[in-house]
Scaffold this motif. Structure first.
Motif, PDB file in Angstrom:
ATOM      1  N   TYR A  56       4.960   7.495  -2.911  1.00 25.87           N
ATOM      2  CA  TYR A  56       3.751   6.692  -3.073  1.00 25.87           C
ATOM      3  C   TYR A  56       3.418   6.523  -4.553  1.00 25.87           C
ATOM      4  O   TYR A  56       3.707   7.400  -5.367  1.00 25.87           O
ATOM      5  N   ILE A  57       2.849   5.387  -4.878  1.00 28.49           N
ATOM      6  CA  ILE A  57       2.443   5.121  -6.254  1.00 28.49           C
ATOM      7  C   ILE A  57       1.320   6.089  -6.624  1.00 28.49           C
ATOM      8  O   ILE A  57       0.275   6.120  -5.983  1.00 28.49           O
ATOM      9  N   ASP A  58       1.546   6.857  -7.654  1.00 27.64           N
ATOM     10  CA  ASP A  58       0.676   7.978  -7.999  1.00 27.64           C
ATOM     11  C   ASP A  58       0.079   7.751  -9.384  1.00 27.64           C
ATOM     12  O   ASP A  58       0.801   7.532 -10.349  1.00 27.64           O
ATOM     13  N   ARG A 105      13.899   0.555  -7.243  1.00 21.07           N
ATOM     14  CA  ARG A 105      12.949   0.819  -6.174  1.00 21.07           C
ATOM     15  C   ARG A 105      12.417  -0.490  -5.605  1.00 21.07           C
ATOM     16  O   ARG A 105      12.234  -1.481  -6.327  1.00 21.07           O
ATOM     17  N   TYR A 106      12.158  -0.459  -4.291  1.00 24.33           N
ATOM     18  CA  TYR A 106      11.557  -1.593  -3.589  1.00 24.33           C
ATOM     19  C   TYR A 106      10.162  -1.167  -3.135  1.00 24.33           C
ATOM     20  O   TYR A 106       9.879   0.026  -2.978  1.00 24.33           O
ATOM     21  N   TYR A 107       9.291  -2.132  -2.886  1.00 21.86           N
ATOM     22  CA  TYR A 107       7.884  -1.795  -2.718  1.00 21.86           C
ATOM     23  C   TYR A 107       7.273  -2.454  -1.489  1.00 21.86           C
ATOM     24  O   TYR A 107       7.730  -3.489  -1.008  1.00 21.86           O
ATOM     25  N   SER A 108       6.218  -1.799  -1.020  1.00 22.45           N
ATOM     26  CA  SER A 108       5.344  -2.358   0.006  1.00 22.45           C
ATOM     27  C   SER A 108       3.934  -1.915  -0.343  1.00 22.45           C
ATOM     28  O   SER A 108       3.644  -0.715  -0.357  1.00 22.45           O
ATOM     29  N   VAL A 109       3.061  -2.883  -0.648  1.00 20.57           N
ATOM     30  CA  VAL A 109       1.727  -2.547  -1.152  1.00 20.57           C
ATOM     31  C   VAL A 109       0.671  -3.338  -0.404  1.00 20.57           C
ATOM     32  O   VAL A 109       0.887  -4.487   0.008  1.00 20.57           O
ATOM     33  N   ALA A 110      -0.490  -2.706  -0.224  1.00 20.08           N
ATOM     34  CA  ALA A 110      -1.585  -3.351   0.499  1.00 20.08           C
ATOM     35  C   ALA A 110      -2.248  -4.438  -0.336  1.00 20.08           C
ATOM     36  O   ALA A 110      -2.726  -5.445   0.203  1.00 20.08           O
ATOM     37  N   THR A 111      -2.304  -4.229  -1.640  1.00 16.94           N
ATOM     38  CA  THR A 111      -2.895  -5.205  -2.565  1.00 16.94           C
ATOM     39  C   THR A 111      -1.991  -5.305  -3.785  1.00 16.94           C
ATOM     40  O   THR A 111      -1.170  -4.416  -4.028  1.00 16.94           O
ATOM     41  N   MET A 119      -0.512   3.303   1.661  1.00 15.31           N
ATOM     42  CA  MET A 119      -0.245   1.869   1.789  1.00 15.31           C
ATOM     43  C   MET A 119       0.371   1.292   0.520  1.00 15.31           C
ATOM     44  O   MET A 119       0.586   0.089   0.431  1.00 15.31           O
ATOM     45  N   TYR A 120       0.661   2.158  -0.467  1.00 18.01           N
ATOM     46  CA  TYR A 120       1.306   1.744  -1.714  1.00 18.01           C
ATOM     47  C   TYR A 120       2.603   2.543  -1.834  1.00 18.01           C
ATOM     48  O   TYR A 120       2.625   3.647  -2.369  1.00 18.01           O
ATOM     49  N   ARG A 121       3.674   1.971  -1.316  1.00 22.65           N
ATOM     50  CA  ARG A 121       4.922   2.707  -1.150  1.00 22.65           C
ATOM     51  C   ARG A 121       6.011   2.199  -2.084  1.00 22.65           C
ATOM     52  O   ARG A 121       6.149   0.997  -2.300  1.00 22.65           O
ATOM     53  N   ALA A 122       6.793   3.138  -2.603  1.00 20.65           N
ATOM     54  CA  ALA A 122       8.019   2.837  -3.349  1.00 20.65           C
ATOM     55  C   ALA A 122       9.183   3.376  -2.530  1.00 20.65           C
ATOM     56  O   ALA A 122       9.173   4.539  -2.111  1.00 20.65           O
TER      57      ALA A 122
END
Length: 650
Positions: free
Chosen positions: A61-63, A126-132, A49-52
């Motif tokens: 994913y953000i690692d 990079r563009y992002y989509s994050v749950a929090t 749910m934490y995507r780049a």
């Protein structure tokens, strides 16, 4: 740096030696080191749910893990530097050891490539989509009087709208005279899609400025290589330039969006897409004192000048790019895209130069229109992408790019690529104006022709990549100094085009052997160039080897890695850097290399915080002072450096 180190040390010590048990309240130190704030009544967000997301819509994913690869990428560029040779101060340029790292685009670019290593291009954002909400803070100490930080924040205000803000800043004075680096990279991104998912948009804005004091390298290599203790204080070494500076500045507005024409997504879909890119760049070379003093003798390093002092040469550039396409998507057949693009650029100065032998115009303006098609196939274990584009205006320009990927299993991946490109020259090859007499030119070079085939294999045992390329009408910068100018310590550089064919082969392999808590990570590069003259010069072998130990401590509250890394490349005629044009040029007078560089490192991870402690080049004082990044620029000496990456997930 010492204050930062003390704060982190206190935080870590307090955490590790705390005797508190069964506490239900998160303490302050948990928050400081990046422990997630978790409400037991709310569901926990998973890593997917934490995507780049890249411009091509590839997702990672953000690692926050700690690996040897994370250690390799903990640097000013925030990526693995294998194949690049850094100059002695953070924020300076890099010499290229691995030529296959060089990328090409069919459309002409601004140029001044040696200044662009830290300049973020549109396809690097990079563009992002994050749950929090997510925050990341990067820090690393520098050589002298400064720091390097990179702060990043992203949040989704809803599932359909995200924005991010980031700024990377650097200030490092360096050890040598006139070597200050001061840079800043601001990024803003946003992503949006409608509720019915018919419209998607990614946009970003960047503002970047890179300033370097330019000293032109040391004047007397013998003083550096002697090991004389007086010269271990590097600001006692004489340099060619004591007050020169170069600047690269740029701003960009970018939008990539698409709209699905059919109301409901099905097995057949039709999209219309548009991409817009407006960018302006500015390069300046500033040198108040024209004459240099070398060993008590006056030297005009770059030859005769129209000015006796206060040189301030400026090159301006702006670009507008529009691409409109129609995409047909079929769940069985794949995706077909047809597009038209329009490229307009203006590369200019504020005057026309009328010389005895030629007239150098004030500007180079281009309008290039192309048509193209792309087919993409994703089915089962196969992925394919095939692109063909060609110009239909006066300029001859084309690009064929075919890529195939096969996933043998979850851990093994095979990929192949073939590219045939007819590339227009970068603008600074065809036009340049300077206060230096010999640094003015107006050319009409032929297009570069590039053929390249590559294969890659990724597996748990070994990663291998092979590339074979041929270059025709290759463009480069050459040292055109006469023997008399060389004797006078002058450096005259001009663009040139090679009439013969250059054949280039590279084979790169990497693997990691683990035995218990010990590991040996190896990366080896072999390169071979077939050419009639010494134009494309690279080392035959480049290697990096890390031997390290890993261990969990304090009931796995801390994980650390410690070991030694060796970097080595065989001797070759390394390119030299010229600050007047912001480019590397080919030289065949002095070889560099055949030197082992050793680093000791200790890395640790506590919750979401990764700490890096490195003794860089610790063998510099006892293995001979013959290490160079270019013929006149030594590599950095021994230095102790500290850094961290701090992640917060709200």
């Amino acid at each position: 740096m010492r204050i930062s180190f003390l704060v982190v040390l206190l935080c870590c010590s307090s955490l590790l030696f705390s005797q508190e048990k069964n506490s239900k309240k998160p303490n302050l130190l948990d928050n400081l080191i990046g422990k997630d704030s978790v409400n037991p009544k709310k569901p926990v967000a998973t890593i997917d749910m934490y995507r780049a997301i890249t411009l091509e819509r590839d997702t990672t994913y953000i690692d926050t893990s700690l690996t040897i690869q994370k250690k390799y990428s903990h640097n000013y560029l925030r990526r693995d530097l294998f194949g690049l040779l850094p100059f002695p101060n953070e924020g300076q340029t890099y010499n290229t050891l691995q030529y296959s790292l060089t990328t090409f685009a069919p459309l002409p670019e601004f140029g001044f490539k040696a200044k662009h290593f830290n300049f973020l291009e549109a396809n690097q954002i990079r563009y992002y989509s994050v749950a929090t909400p997510v925050t990341e803070f990067y820090f690393k100490s520098v050589m002298q009087k400064g720091q390097n930080v990179d702060a990043f924040f992203t949040v989704n205000t809803s599932k359909r709208f995200n924005f991010s803000l980031a700024y990377k800043g650097l200030r490092s004075e360096g050890k040598y005279i006139n070597q200050l680096a001061s840079t800043g990279n601001f990024r803003f991104t946003t992503s949006y899609n409608t509720k019915n998912k018919r419209y998607f948009a990614n946009a970003h804005f960047t503002g970047q400025d890179l300033m370097n004091e330019e000293n032109g390298g040391i004047t007397t290599a013998e003083d550096f290589e002697s090991g004389n203790t007086a010269y271990l204080q590097r600001d006692r070494l004489e340099v060619f330039l004591t007050d020169a500076r170069s600047f690269l500045k740029g701003k960009r507005v970018f939008l990539d969006h698409m709209f699905r024409i059919n109301p409901v997504k099905g097995s057949n879909n039709l999209y219309i897409a548009h991409q817009f890119n407006y960018e302006n760049k500015f390069f300046e070379y500033n040198q108040p004192t024209v004459a240099s003093t070398v060993g008590g003798t006056t030297v005009f390093r770059f030859g005769e000048s129209y000015k006796t002092s206060n040189i301030n040469d400026q090159t301006h550039y702006n670009k507008t790019y529009n691409k409109v396409g129609l995409t047909y998507e079929n769940t069985t057949l794949g995706t077909f895209n047809f597009y038209l693009d329009d490229y307009f650029s203006n590369y200019y100065y504020d005057q026309v130069l009328i010389l005895d032998t030629e007239t150098v115009p004030a500007s180079l303006t281009r309008r290039i229109d192309c048509f193209g098609g792309q087919y993409e196939y994703r089915k089962n274990k196969w992925t394919g992408k095939f692109l063909l584009s060609r110009s239909f205006t006066n300029q001859s320009l084309s690009n064929l790019d075919a890529r195939v990927q096969y996933e043998l299993n979850d851990e093994t991946l095979l990929s192949f690529q073939y590219q045939n490109m007819n590339k227009l020259p970068n603008d600074n090859y065809n036009l340049y104006q300077s206060s230096y007499v010999k640094y003015n030119w107006s050319n009409d070079f032929k297009n570069e022709k590039i053929n390249s085939i590559s294969a890659n294999a990724t597996s748990p045992w070994v990663n291998v990549s092979v590339q074979y390329s041929t270059f025709n009408d290759h463009l480069y910068f050459a040292d055109v100094s006469t023997p008399a100018q060389i004797a006078g310590r002058q450096q005259i550089v001009a663009p040139a085009q090679y009439d013969n064919t250059i054949n280039y082969l590279s084979v790169k392999a990497s693997n990691e052997f683990k035995f218990g808590k010990f590991a040996l990570e190896n990366t080896l590069l072999y390169q071979k160039v077939d050419q009639s003259d010494l134009i494309l010069n690279v080392p035959e072998f480049v290697t990096r080897n890390s031997f390290y130990f890993s261990q969990n401590l304090f009931r796995k509250a801390l994980f650390f890695q410690t070991g030694v890394t060796l970097n080595y490349f065989t001797n070759y005629y390394g390119n030299e850097y010229n600050p007047v044009i912001g480019e590397f040029f080919v030289q065949n007078q002095k070889e560099i290399g055949n030197y082992a560089n050793l680093d000791f490192f200790f890395n640790a991870r506590i919750q979401r915080t990764r700490i890096y402690f490195t003794l860089e080049h610790f063998n510099s004082s006892f293995s001979g002072y013959n290490y160079y990044s270019s013929p006149n620029n030594p590599t950095g000496d021994f230095i102790i450096r500290f850094g961290l990456v701090w992640n917060f997930f709200q």
